[in-house]
Design an enzyme around this catalytic site. Structure first.
Site, PDB file in Angstrom:
ATOM      1  N   CYS A  28       0.869  -1.188   0.000  1.00 30.83           N
ATOM      2  CA  CYS A  28       0.000   0.000   0.000  1.00 30.83           C
ATOM      3  C   CYS A  28       0.900   1.231   0.000  1.00 30.83           C
ATOM      4  O   CYS A  28       2.127   1.124   0.152  1.00 30.83           O
ATOM      5  CB  CYS A  28      -0.889  -0.013   1.243  1.00 30.83           C
ATOM      6  N   GLU A  41       0.084  -0.975  15.880  1.00 28.04           N
ATOM      7  CA  GLU A  41      -0.465   0.336  15.485  1.00 28.04           C
ATOM      8  C   GLU A  41      -1.275   0.948  16.642  1.00 28.04           C
ATOM      9  O   GLU A  41      -1.154   2.136  16.948  1.00 28.04           O
ATOM     10  CB  GLU A  41      -1.362   0.196  14.247  1.00 28.04           C
ATOM     11  N   THR A  60      -6.489   1.760  11.463  1.00 30.66           N
ATOM     12  CA  THR A  60      -6.614   1.987  10.013  1.00 30.66           C
ATOM     13  C   THR A  60      -7.155   0.770   9.258  1.00 30.66           C
ATOM     14  O   THR A  60      -7.787   0.916   8.221  1.00 30.66           O
ATOM     15  CB  THR A  60      -5.259   2.379   9.390  1.00 30.66           C
ATOM     16  N   CYS A 109      -8.367   3.254   6.861  1.00 29.41           N
ATOM     17  CA  CYS A 109      -7.733   3.484   5.566  1.00 29.41           C
ATOM     18  C   CYS A 109      -8.378   2.523   4.562  1.00 29.41           C
ATOM     19  O   CYS A 109      -8.586   1.349   4.872  1.00 29.41           O
ATOM     20  CB  CYS A 109      -6.241   3.210   5.689  1.00 29.41           C
ATOM     21  N   SER A 133       1.380 -13.839   6.996  1.00 28.41           N
ATOM     22  CA  SER A 133       0.741 -12.532   6.796  1.00 28.41           C
ATOM     23  C   SER A 133      -0.774 -12.698   6.899  1.00 28.41           C
ATOM     24  O   SER A 133      -1.398 -13.364   6.073  1.00 28.41           O
ATOM     25  CB  SER A 133       1.142 -11.979   5.422  1.00 28.41           C
ATOM     26  N   SER A 134      -1.371 -12.094   7.922  1.00 26.42           N
ATOM     27  CA  SER A 134      -2.815 -12.317   8.136  1.00 26.42           C
ATOM     28  C   SER A 134      -3.640 -11.680   7.024  1.00 26.42           C
ATOM     29  O   SER A 134      -4.683 -12.211   6.646  1.00 26.42           O
ATOM     30  CB  SER A 134      -3.236 -11.823   9.503  1.00 26.42           C
ATOM     31  N   ASN A 135      -3.176 -10.537   6.475  1.00 26.95           N
ATOM     32  CA  ASN A 135      -3.996  -9.927   5.428  1.00 26.95           C
ATOM     33  C   ASN A 135      -3.952 -10.764   4.145  1.00 26.95           C
ATOM     34  O   ASN A 135      -4.916 -10.795   3.386  1.00 26.95           O
ATOM     35  CB  ASN A 135      -3.627  -8.447   5.214  1.00 26.95           C
ATOM     36  N   SER A 149       2.222  -6.871   2.099  1.00 24.59           N
ATOM     37  CA  SER A 149       3.676  -6.826   2.280  1.00 24.59           C
ATOM     38  C   SER A 149       4.414  -7.648   1.220  1.00 24.59           C
ATOM     39  O   SER A 149       5.548  -8.072   1.432  1.00 24.59           O
ATOM     40  CB  SER A 149       4.039  -7.286   3.695  1.00 24.59           C
TER      41      SER A 149
HETATM   42 FE1  F3S Z   1      -1.070   1.263   4.310  1.00 22.97          FE
HETATM   43 FE2  F3S Z   1      -1.036   3.521   5.566  1.00 22.97          FE
HETATM   44 FE3  F3S Z   1      -3.297   2.452   4.880  1.00 22.97          FE
HETATM   45  S1  F3S Z   1       0.307   1.814   5.917  1.00 22.97           S
HETATM   46  S2  F3S Z   1      -2.928   0.255   4.967  1.00 22.97           S
HETATM   47  S3  F3S Z   1      -1.741   3.212   3.491  1.00 22.97           S
HETATM   48  S4  F3S Z   1      -2.840   3.436   6.798  1.00 22.97           S
END
Ligand code: F3S
Length: 284
Positions: free
Chosen positions: A12, A129, A169, A197, A225-227, A269
């Site tokens: 991201c 975070e 986020t 986010c 990686s959980s996502n 990631s």
């Molecule tokens: Fe990435 Fe920043 Fe959103 S690290 S997931 S763009 S809050």
């Protein structure tokens, strides 16, 4: 064979920015010791790539003074004020690669708490975070809420006190609204700010759409990686022929034999280089 690559696959904005800040520091200070506070991202390939260029991982919760003086890069999901101060007090130079979206939450938490508001953070309290955000609240007058039960059980002694609600986020939009609704019914003076986010949701929506249109779906990312796991589950629901790959080596070409279309997405990631290698292997 038609190959559809998700535009939102991989890093991201905040992670891309943090990784390029590490590259920049290596280039600017070849003579200095460079650390990242914890692994810069949850990807061993990237961490190893930087390690070979002399970048060391400073263990989280360790004493920064026990490391030779150098430059410490703070990760995209941010750190608490105390951690940042300890790093500087130990004689290091802190380079803040906190994602601007996360930094905005730090500032909101700090400003609202300085004005005397009580702070509620909606999110997973064990996530770095959230720990970072909590560390910017003046007076430590806050609580973290993650479930409906916790929202139901919440109460504040001074019912006239203003409450500022912020979110992690990566929290789910619907869940955030549900929890705010429960809190709102309690009659407090609540000011809720949706600080979620959209990068994660956009990646998931695009993955679901692509998976629904292809014969085979490839999800690339670290096993821990959980996502990426979440992306895999979403794609699997839409496309039974969904495969989890860490690198191009994990791709078994046989699964592509009868496919007319292949969809590719990747976790937050996963470096662009690995995504490109998978695409090239599919093309061959
Ligand atoms: Fe990435 Fe920043 Fe959103 S690290 S997931 S763009 S809050």
């Amino acid at each position: 064979m038609n190959i559809v690559v998700a535009e939102s696959a991989g890093f991201c904005f905040g992670v891309k920015r943090a990784v390029s800040m590490v590259e920049e520091q290596i280039e600017l200070h070849p003579d200095k010791k460079i650390y990242t506070y914890g692994p810069i991202i949850h990807n061993e390939n990237v961490v190893e790539h930087f390690r070979q260029q002399g970048v060391e991982v400073m263990e989280e919760d360790s004493d920064p003074a026990s490391y030779e003086n150098g430059i410490v890069i703070l990760r995209s999901h941010g750190v608490s004020k105390k951690v940042q101060e300890n790093i500087i007090a130990a004689g290091h130079t802190a380079v803040d690669a906190t994602c601007p979206f996360v930094k905005k939450i730090h500032n909101l938490a700090k400003d609202a708490s300085e004005k005397g508001d009580y702070i509620i953070i909606i999110g997973d309290r064990s996530h770095p975070e959230i720990q970072g955000i909590c560390g910017w609240i003046e007076g430590r007058d806050f609580t973290c809420i993650e479930t409906e039960e916790e929202a139901e059980n919440f109460s504040l002694d001074d019912s006239t006190r203003k409450i500022t609600v912020l979110s992690q986020t990566t929290f789910n939009h619907k869940k955030f609204h549900d929890l705010v609704e429960i809190l709102g019914k309690k009659g407090y003076d609540i000011y809720a700010l949706n600080t979620i986010c959209n990068a994660t949701e956009e990646r998931q929506d695009e993955a679901a759409r692509i998976a629904g249109e292809v014969d085979v779906c490839l999800v690339i990312g670290g096993r821990n990686s959980s996502n990426t796991r979440k992306l895999y589950d979403i794609c699997r629901q839409k496309c039974p022929e969904t495969y989890f790959l860490e690198t191009a080596d994990d791709l078994n070409r046989e699964v592509l034999c009868s496919a007319r279309s292949v969809g590719i997405t990747a976790g937050a990631s996963t470096p662009a280089k690995i995504i490109q290698e998978v695409i090239s292997k599919c093309q061959k």
